[in-house]
Design an enzyme around this catalytic site. Structure first.
Site, PDB file in Angstrom:
ATOM      1  N   CYS A 132       0.840  -1.209   0.000  1.00  0.00           N
ATOM      2  CA  CYS A 132       0.000   0.000   0.000  1.00  0.00           C
ATOM      3  C   CYS A 132       0.870   1.252   0.000  1.00  0.00           C
ATOM      4  O   CYS A 132       1.579   1.525   0.964  1.00  0.00           O
ATOM      5  CB  CYS A 132      -0.903  -0.062   1.233  1.00  0.00           C
ATOM      6  SG  CYS A 132      -1.669   1.486   1.699  1.00  0.00           S
ATOM      7  N   CYS A 176       0.260   3.715   2.789  1.00  0.00           N
ATOM      8  CA  CYS A 176       0.747   3.146   4.059  1.00  0.00           C
ATOM      9  C   CYS A 176       2.223   3.453   4.257  1.00  0.00           C
ATOM     10  O   CYS A 176       2.675   3.660   5.393  1.00  0.00           O
ATOM     11  CB  CYS A 176       0.534   1.630   4.094  1.00  0.00           C
ATOM     12  SG  CYS A 176      -1.197   1.130   4.037  1.00  0.00           S
TER      13      CYS A 176
END
Length: 108
Positions: free
Chosen positions: A32, A35
């Site tokens: 991600c 992230c």
């Protein structure tokens, strides 16, 4: 150690049953992109609030049960628990200032 690693195996004891301090959980995954932006912010917050707030990460692909239990549908999701209950949740990258504000609120 400023930052904890949460898992399905330890989530109940480390997060839900923690009563001595608030717990900030970063639900994330290595693939991600956002992230990876959130990660260093979480690290800074963990150092700043060490001893006052337990801060850690839960990798959602390896630990799907905890993420499903709290309906984490998008990552990053950052959740703040106090006495085992979510008191705040943010979806998407959260600024250091926003996290600090929520943590200060939980500490008062």
């Amino acid at each position: 150690m400023a930052e904890h690693t949460f898992s399905d195996a330890n989530f109940a004891t480390e997060v839900e049953q923690e009563s001595s301090m608030p717990v900030l959980v970063d639900f994330w995954a290595p693939w991600c992109g956002p992230c990876r932006i959130q990660g260093p912010i979480i690290e800074e917050i963990a150092k700043e609030f060490e001893g006052k707030v337990k801060v850690g990460k839960l990798e959602v692909d390896e630990n799907p049960m905890s993420a499903q239990k709290y309906n984490v549908l998008s990552i990053p999701t950052v959740a703040l628990y106090k006495n085992g209950q979510i008191v705040w949740q943010g979806v998407g990258v959260q600024s250091k200032e926003k996290l600090a504000e929520e943590l200060q609120s939980a500490l008062s």
